[in-house]
Design a protein around this motif. Sequence first.
Motif, PDB file in Angstrom:
ATOM      1  N   PRO A 173      -9.098  -4.052  -2.759  1.00  0.00           N
ATOM      2  CA  PRO A 173     -10.060  -3.446  -1.830  1.00  0.00           C
ATOM      3  C   PRO A 173      -9.643  -3.618  -0.368  1.00  0.00           C
ATOM      4  O   PRO A 173      -9.073  -4.639   0.019  1.00  0.00           O
ATOM      5  CB  PRO A 173     -11.353  -4.211  -2.131  1.00  0.00           C
ATOM      6  N   ASP A 174      -9.943  -2.595   0.425  1.00  0.00           N
ATOM      7  CA  ASP A 174      -9.745  -2.619   1.889  1.00  0.00           C
ATOM      8  C   ASP A 174      -8.303  -2.911   2.291  1.00  0.00           C
ATOM      9  O   ASP A 174      -8.046  -3.552   3.315  1.00  0.00           O
ATOM     10  CB  ASP A 174     -10.679  -3.664   2.534  1.00  0.00           C
ATOM     11  N   MET A 175      -7.361  -2.408   1.515  1.00  0.00           N
ATOM     12  CA  MET A 175      -5.963  -2.683   1.824  1.00  0.00           C
ATOM     13  C   MET A 175      -5.154  -1.410   2.091  1.00  0.00           C
ATOM     14  O   MET A 175      -4.237  -1.425   2.904  1.00  0.00           O
ATOM     15  CB  MET A 175      -5.321  -3.467   0.670  1.00  0.00           C
ATOM     16  N   GLY A 176      -5.496  -0.329   1.430  1.00  0.00           N
ATOM     17  CA  GLY A 176      -4.692   0.887   1.540  1.00  0.00           C
ATOM     18  C   GLY A 176      -5.365   1.971   2.363  1.00  0.00           C
ATOM     19  O   GLY A 176      -6.268   1.713   3.161  1.00  0.00           O
ATOM     20  N   ALA A 214      -5.689   3.853  -1.386  1.00  0.00           N
ATOM     21  CA  ALA A 214      -4.440   3.699  -2.142  1.00  0.00           C
ATOM     22  C   ALA A 214      -3.436   2.828  -1.406  1.00  0.00           C
ATOM     23  O   ALA A 214      -3.176   3.034  -0.222  1.00  0.00           O
ATOM     24  CB  ALA A 214      -3.835   5.067  -2.420  1.00  0.00           C
ATOM     25  N   GLU A 215      -2.891   1.835  -2.103  1.00  0.00           N
ATOM     26  CA  GLU A 215      -1.789   1.042  -1.556  1.00  0.00           C
ATOM     27  C   GLU A 215      -0.449   1.762  -1.736  1.00  0.00           C
ATOM     28  O   GLU A 215       0.473   1.575  -0.947  1.00  0.00           O
ATOM     29  CB  GLU A 215      -1.696  -0.325  -2.243  1.00  0.00           C
ATOM     30  N   VAL A 216      -0.380   2.557  -2.796  1.00  0.00           N
ATOM     31  CA  VAL A 216       0.873   3.244  -3.117  1.00  0.00           C
ATOM     32  C   VAL A 216       0.556   4.656  -3.602  1.00  0.00           C
ATOM     33  O   VAL A 216      -0.461   4.892  -4.280  1.00  0.00           O
ATOM     34  CB  VAL A 216       1.663   2.484  -4.205  1.00  0.00           C
ATOM     35  N   ALA A 217       1.433   5.596  -3.272  1.00  0.00           N
ATOM     36  CA  ALA A 217       1.370   6.955  -3.822  1.00  0.00           C
ATOM     37  C   ALA A 217       2.713   7.261  -4.480  1.00  0.00           C
ATOM     38  O   ALA A 217       3.756   6.778  -4.046  1.00  0.00           O
ATOM     39  CB  ALA A 217       1.058   7.965  -2.729  1.00  0.00           C
ATOM     40  N   LEU A 249       1.568   2.768   1.289  1.00  0.00           N
ATOM     41  CA  LEU A 249       0.559   3.110   2.288  1.00  0.00           C
ATOM     42  C   LEU A 249      -0.035   1.861   2.935  1.00  0.00           C
ATOM     43  O   LEU A 249      -1.002   1.949   3.693  1.00  0.00           O
ATOM     44  CB  LEU A 249      -0.567   3.927   1.636  1.00  0.00           C
ATOM     45  N   VAL A 250       0.555   0.720   2.671  1.00  0.00           N
ATOM     46  CA  VAL A 250       0.073  -0.548   3.241  1.00  0.00           C
ATOM     47  C   VAL A 250       0.851  -0.837   4.523  1.00  0.00           C
ATOM     48  O   VAL A 250       2.086  -0.916   4.504  1.00  0.00           O
ATOM     49  CB  VAL A 250       0.241  -1.702   2.236  1.00  0.00           C
ATOM     50  N   GLY A 251       0.145  -1.002   5.615  1.00  0.00           N
ATOM     51  CA  GLY A 251       0.789  -1.284   6.890  1.00  0.00           C
ATOM     52  C   GLY A 251       1.556  -0.103   7.447  1.00  0.00           C
ATOM     53  O   GLY A 251       2.329  -0.241   8.391  1.00  0.00           O
ATOM     54  N   ALA A 252       1.362   1.054   6.827  1.00  0.00           N
ATOM     55  CA  ALA A 252       2.075   2.246   7.272  1.00  0.00           C
ATOM     56  C   ALA A 252       1.146   3.112   8.109  1.00  0.00           C
ATOM     57  O   ALA A 252      -0.077   3.080   7.966  1.00  0.00           O
ATOM     58  CB  ALA A 252       2.589   3.041   6.089  1.00  0.00           C
TER      59      ALA A 252
END
Length: 326
Positions: free
Chosen positions: A190-193, A222-225, A248-251
């Motif tokens: 939660p609350d990461m992506g 989403a953290e990743v796609a 999508l994390v930190g991006a």
Amino acid sequence: MSVRGNGFGVSLARPRMIDRTHAFAVSLLLQGCAVSAIGADDDANLNLTRADAASDAALEAGVAELPDAGSPSPDASPADYDAGQAAKDGGSDKTPAPPDAGMEPGRVDAGSQPPDAEVETLPLTIDGVVHDSEWQSATWTMQSIPSNWGATKNVLLSLGVLVKDGALWLAVRGSIESTNAIVVYLDSTPDMGLAPGVLTDQTGALDDALSAALTTPVSFGAEVAWGTRGMAVSATSGFDASTGFRSLVGASAANLSWIDGSEAPTVCSASACEARLPLTYLGAGTKVSLFARITSATGGAFANQTLPLDAADAPATVTELLTIAR
């Protein structure tokens, strides 16, 4: 084999003298006995001949033996034969499932297994060929409607996922033209992506398609796609603009981070894709939720097919997610 009778004779003591009357009577008596014996013999021979003919006909028809005339016929029902034949064939009356024939349309609820549960499990291999024997432990969701973007050109048939050996394994059956894309978004922590709808990266063929105008549940980030533009492509080392994973994390929403294919490989054949992602890219969550769509090159249009099954007339709105435990 036909057997004939032998008859029998009558022995009489001959008197020393006998008149003609007695001789005539004796002659009649002897003739009557002979006729009687011959008649009985012929009846026996006729019966034996009939039995032999029936036996010969039975042998010609492939029957080893005829049952005794007085014996009851055996109770051999079709079910009894089927059970015996199954035992002869290996002790099982189950029909094995066909190998790799492609999954038939119809939804499989989350947590269920593919049909080949009795097939020996093979090691998972990222080669673009989705064998049921590899993926029988995966959770699958299946398609149930035809694609409105071409029955064979842009189709999304099934989506499978499992967590094993510190990685998330992804299988997608379907096909896509290079002018469109199959995309998958994964959320675990939660609350990461980022929500797919806020992405605006237009640099790179896949990044543009992933920046799709989708409406997702408020809690979904989403953290990743993952995605692919076209089939028969791969990303197994380095970076590829048309297929693979994006972090999508930190991006920045306008500049997605590409994940090296040597760490997170993707291989697509003409009819399926397989991919693997280390769980570290998904944070520390205890479950993974995902969904898939067919998008246009710029992510502005969508085919009616969705996985899991969502409203076909509103594919841009995501309400259904496939969720598994990590």
